[in-house]
Design a protein around this motif. Structure first.
Motif, short mmCIF file in Angstrom:
data_model
loop_
_atom_site.label_atom_id
_atom_site.label_comp_id
_atom_site.label_asym_id
_atom_site.label_seq_id
_atom_site.Cartn_x
_atom_site.Cartn_y
_atom_site.Cartn_z
N ARG A 177 1.42 -0.78 -0.13
CA ARG A 177 -0.12 0.04 0.11
C ARG A 177 0.85 1.34 -0.19
NH1 ARG A 177 -5.71 -1.64 0.35
NH2 ARG A 177 -5.88 -2.81 1.32
N GLU B 92 4.14 1.50 -1.39
CA GLU B 92 4.25 1.46 -2.84
C GLU B 92 3.17 2.27 -3.69
OE1 GLU B 92 5.87 -1.76 -4.54
OE2 GLU B 92 7.60 -2.06 -2.42
N HIS B 93 2.10 1.99 -2.91
CA HIS B 93 1.04 2.35 -4.89
C HIS B 93 0.60 3.47 -4.38
CE1 HIS B 93 -2.62 1.46 -6.71
NE2 HIS B 93 -3.07 2.79 -6.38
N HIS B 94 1.14 4.30 -3.09
CA HIS B 94 0.68 5.03 -2.62
C HIS B 94 2.12 6.00 -3.03
CE1 HIS B 94 -0.91 8.60 -0.75
NE2 HIS B 94 -0.13 9.70 0.44
N THR C 144 7.01 0.23 -10.76
CA THR C 144 5.18 1.73 -10.74
C THR C 144 4.34 0.90 -10.42
OG1 THR C 144 6.50 3.03 -11.63
CG2 THR C 144 4.13 2.87 -11.06
N PRO C 145 3.59 0.75 -9.06
CA PRO C 145 2.48 -0.08 -8.76
C PRO C 145 1.04 0.84 -10.04
CG PRO C 145 3.52 0.68 -7.35
CD PRO C 145 3.73 1.18 -8.09
N ARG D 66 -2.18 -0.44 -10.98
CA ARG D 66 -3.86 -1.41 -10.43
C ARG D 66 -3.52 -1.90 -8.37
NH1 ARG D 66 -6.41 -3.72 -15.03
NH2 ARG D 66 -5.89 -2.28 -16.78
N ILE D 67 -4.31 -2.09 -7.70
CA ILE D 67 -4.07 -2.40 -6.46
C ILE D 67 -5.41 -2.84 -6.30
CG2 ILE D 67 -5.50 -0.84 -4.49
CD1 ILE D 67 -2.82 -1.23 -2.69
N THR E 129 -0.81 -6.07 -6.13
CA THR E 129 -0.68 -5.17 -6.99
C THR E 129 -0.07 -5.93 -8.07
OG1 THR E 129 1.46 -4.85 -5.98
CG2 THR E 129 -0.01 -3.38 -5.17
N ALA F 49 1.62 -4.39 -11.82
CA ALA F 49 3.81 -3.47 -11.34
C ALA F 49 4.44 -3.21 -12.48
CB ALA F 49 4.49 -3.20 -9.86
#
Length: 298
Positions: A61, A63-65, A80-81, A83-84, A96, A98
């Protein structure tokens, strides 16, 4: 360790059909078990990352943020993420999708173009090490004063010396690093976990950086230790010249971080030799090589 779910191709394919049906028809192959996540390559350009440890969902989470905003600033490819996916009855944790970063992990191959790799790493860290915002994450094991880790380092060093040849000067390097003045500037963004399994190599040089789960704000010396952890012998001087002005205290702290990480890698390598959970044989080789390179530069 929470809910244990066997992750296999059938499960990953069913999760894709459930939450990302537009991607479910892509080839799924090349599973790799990392420290916190299992990775499956999806098609040519994507990767599915599913957490395997209790701490992994929070790292994904994070990383996704943060990583999508940082990635465009960086001169090397990163995962790079894109989709989560939220927990479901099939899989009880977030996961995720990525960007796939091609290349061979550096713990399985050799960086043969040392000068090029030094310049590449310097450019990457120079772009990443900008002042972090006030709400950037803080990491309990990265980016803080080395004195925070003094007890653990001494214990780890003594334990490693029981099964590996550790020169006594390593403790002198550590103590010098702990006594060095702290950073003069504000906390900067850090990768926080630069070791050979978290970078990839193509054509004999660095070609990508993986796993931003330890991303945080803190002392740049944490990442600058990669001059010895990642680069071939003799490349550290070129790296620091290319990175930009670095004061002596920062270099001293970076050496301390290098020997701290080296001892950790040696222990993980030892666990791999003994067939213990979490052990990775190649990490011990990387740890010993790190110590050799630090000692050669002192």
């Amino acid at each position: 360790m929470g809910d244990v779910v066997e992750i296999d191709e059938a499960l990953v394919r069913s999760l894709l059909h459930e939450q990302h049906p537009d991607l479910a028809g892509l080839d799924l192959h090349g599973t790799v078990r990392g420290w916190d996540n299992q990775l499956w390559r999806l098609g040519d350009d994507l990767a599915v990352r599913l957490p395997c440890t209790d701490r992994a969902p929070d790292l994904l989470r994070k990383e996704h943020h943060w990583l999508p905003a940082l990635a465009p600033l960086l001169p090397l490819p990163v995962p790079t993420p894109l989709r989560i996916s939220e927990p479901s009855t099939r899989f009880p944790k977030p996961w995720t999708i990525a960007a796939w970063v091609p290349g061979e992990p550096a713990d399985r191959t050799t960086i043969s173009r040392g000068d090029h790799a030094a310049d590449t790493l310097a450019a990457f860290l120079g772009a990443l090490h900008v002042e972090a915002p006030a709400d950037a994450p803080v990491n309990p094991t990265r980016g803080l004063p080395l004195s925070n880790y003094a007890h653990g380092f001494v214990e780890g060093l003594e334990a490693a010396a029981a099964f590996s040849d550790i020169p006594t000067v390593v403790r002198d390097i550590w103590e010098d690093a702990v006594s060095a003045p702290g950073p003069a500037g504000p906390p900067v963004w850090l990768h926080g976990d630069l070791h050979p399994a978290n970078v990839v190599v193509s054509g004999g040089t660095l070609s990508g950086v993986l796993d931003f789960g330890e991303l945080c704000a803190g002392d740049p010396a944490t990442d600058l230790s990669a001059a010895w952890i990642l680069l071939p012998a003799g490349a550290a001087s070129r790296f620091f010249d290319a990175y930009g002005p670095v004061d002596e205290a920062t270099v001293r702290r970076a050496r301390g971080w290098a020997v701290l990480r080296a001892i950790g890698l040696i222990h993980i390598g030892r666990a791999g030799e003994q067939g213990l959970p979490g052990g990775k044989r190649t990490w011990g080789v990387a740890g010993r090589a790190t110590l050799d390179r630090v000692l050669a530069d002192c």
